[in-house]
Design a protein around this motif. Structure first.
Motif, PDB file in Angstrom:
ATOM      1  N   LEU A 118      -4.299   0.102   4.235  1.00  0.00           N
ATOM      2  CA  LEU A 118      -2.937   0.476   4.877  1.00  0.00           C
ATOM      3  C   LEU A 118      -3.167   0.507   6.413  1.00  0.00           C
ATOM      4  O   LEU A 118      -2.603  -0.294   7.350  1.00  0.00           O
ATOM      5  N   LEU A 119      -4.232   1.329   6.845  1.00  0.00           N
ATOM      6  CA  LEU A 119      -4.715   1.275   8.310  1.00  0.00           C
ATOM      7  C   LEU A 119      -5.354  -0.163   8.722  1.00  0.00           C
ATOM      8  O   LEU A 119      -5.011  -0.473  10.017  1.00  0.00           O
TER       9      LEU A 119
ATOM     10  N   MET B 216       0.644  -1.098   0.044  1.00  0.00           N
ATOM     11  CA  MET B 216       0.020  -0.006  -0.090  1.00  0.00           C
ATOM     12  C   MET B 216       0.982   1.262   0.026  1.00  0.00           C
ATOM     13  O   MET B 216       0.549   2.142  -0.689  1.00  0.00           O
ATOM     14  N   ILE B 217       1.850   1.213   0.827  1.00  0.00           N
ATOM     15  CA  ILE B 217       2.827   2.296   0.729  1.00  0.00           C
ATOM     16  C   ILE B 217       3.589   2.631  -0.774  1.00  0.00           C
ATOM     17  O   ILE B 217       3.559   3.783  -1.162  1.00  0.00           O
TER      18      ILE B 217
ATOM     19  N   GLU C  82      -6.420   2.825  -0.649  1.00  0.00           N
ATOM     20  CA  GLU C  82      -5.050   2.464  -0.118  1.00  0.00           C
ATOM     21  C   GLU C  82      -5.029   2.840   1.253  1.00  0.00           C
ATOM     22  O   GLU C  82      -4.068   2.006   2.043  1.00  0.00           O
ATOM     23  N   TRP C  83      -5.409   4.039   1.682  1.00  0.00           N
ATOM     24  CA  TRP C  83      -5.279   4.363   2.962  1.00  0.00           C
ATOM     25  C   TRP C  83      -5.872   3.624   3.670  1.00  0.00           C
ATOM     26  O   TRP C  83      -5.571   3.042   4.900  1.00  0.00           O
ATOM     27  N   ALA C  84      -7.388   3.167   3.420  1.00  0.00           N
ATOM     28  CA  ALA C  84      -8.134   2.104   4.518  1.00  0.00           C
ATOM     29  C   ALA C  84      -7.414   1.136   4.573  1.00  0.00           C
ATOM     30  O   ALA C  84      -7.366   0.358   5.702  1.00  0.00           O
TER      31      ALA C  84
ATOM     32  N   VAL D 165      -6.821   8.562  -2.774  1.00  0.00           N
ATOM     33  CA  VAL D 165      -5.879   7.752  -1.970  1.00  0.00           C
ATOM     34  C   VAL D 165      -6.766   6.979  -1.019  1.00  0.00           C
ATOM     35  O   VAL D 165      -6.403   5.939  -0.453  1.00  0.00           O
ATOM     36  N   ARG D 166      -8.209   7.142  -0.805  1.00  0.00           N
ATOM     37  CA  ARG D 166      -8.943   6.541   0.171  1.00  0.00           C
ATOM     38  C   ARG D 166      -8.968   5.081   0.298  1.00  0.00           C
ATOM     39  O   ARG D 166      -8.854   4.426   1.422  1.00  0.00           O
TER      40      ARG D 166
ATOM     41  N   ILE E 171       0.814   4.000  -2.944  1.00  0.00           N
ATOM     42  CA  ILE E 171       0.612   5.439  -2.668  1.00  0.00           C
ATOM     43  C   ILE E 171       1.524   6.389  -3.358  1.00  0.00           C
ATOM     44  O   ILE E 171       1.458   7.123  -4.076  1.00  0.00           O
TER      45      ILE E 171
ATOM     46  N   LYS F 261       0.233   8.365  -6.423  1.00  0.00           N
ATOM     47  CA  LYS F 261      -0.332   9.617  -5.830  1.00  0.00           C
ATOM     48  C   LYS F 261       0.675  10.738  -6.194  1.00  0.00           C
ATOM     49  O   LYS F 261       0.265  12.152  -6.135  1.00  0.00           O
TER      50      LYS F 261
ATOM     51  N   LEU G  63      -6.163  13.320  -1.997  1.00  0.00           N
ATOM     52  CA  LEU G  63      -6.856  12.919  -0.764  1.00  0.00           C
ATOM     53  C   LEU G  63      -8.066  12.110  -1.101  1.00  0.00           C
ATOM     54  O   LEU G  63      -8.428  11.357  -0.375  1.00  0.00           O
TER      55      LEU G  63
END
Length: 163
Positions: free
Chosen positions: A128-129, A85-86, A124-126, A121-122, A89, A93, A118
């Motif tokens: 990743l977390l 995911m990093i 990938e961010w989800a 990226v939603r 991104i 991005k 922003l």
């Protein structure tokens, strides 16, 4: 301990594993079924050895997605997924922010800049977390990891009684 389940994961962790595991699973399948999602995308992004890279990532997502769904080796699987995911991104991005993306721009404004990043990226961010949570907390009590840990504990308890 990375390989073992943690006691801190709540039962609701199952929902996070289903979400992340299913998304990784179908995204992995898409990389093999649709060229524009696999080799074509990796080629446009300038990834080294795009065929090998796309097939490796697709295979990782399929196998890892199934493992997350089962709750097997959850913490270990979370590590390559966080790295993936990093990389996703960073590789998509930054160029979107700069307006130099080789991929199609978003169909509606904002199409470049921080707000486009922003918005785009939603996913990938989800992922990743969620993977960071699974790495820290483990698979939870409704998982193969927890089942194996229970069997291991009972095996060692029986061995102590026999001594």
């Amino acid at each position: 301990m990375v390989a073992g389940p943690a006691n801190v994961a709540p039962t609701a962790t199952l929902l996070l594993r289903i979400m992340a595991g299913s998304v990784f699973l179908w995204e992995g399948i898409l990389k093999f079924v649709f060229v524009n999602q696999g080799v074509g995308r990796f080629t446009k992004l300038g990834m080294p050895l795009p065929v090998l890279t796309a097939h490796f990532v697709g295979g990782l997502e399929i196998v890892g997605g199934v493992l997350l769904l089962l709750g097997l080796a959850t913490r270990l699987v979370a590590i390559p997924f966080m790295i993936e995911m990093i990389v996703a991104i960073l590789s998509t991005k930054i160029s979107l922010f700069l307006g130099t993306s080789p991929l199609p721009l978003p169909p509606a404004p904002p199409t470049i800049g921080i707000w486009a990043v922003l918005h785009e990226v939603r996913s990938e961010w989800a992922q990743l977390l969620v993977c960071a949570f699974l790495f820290r907390a483990g698979a939870g009590p409704i998982s193969v990891d927890a089942l194996l840990a229970r069997d291991q504990r009972s095996f060692f308890s029986e061995a102590e009684l026999m001594q």
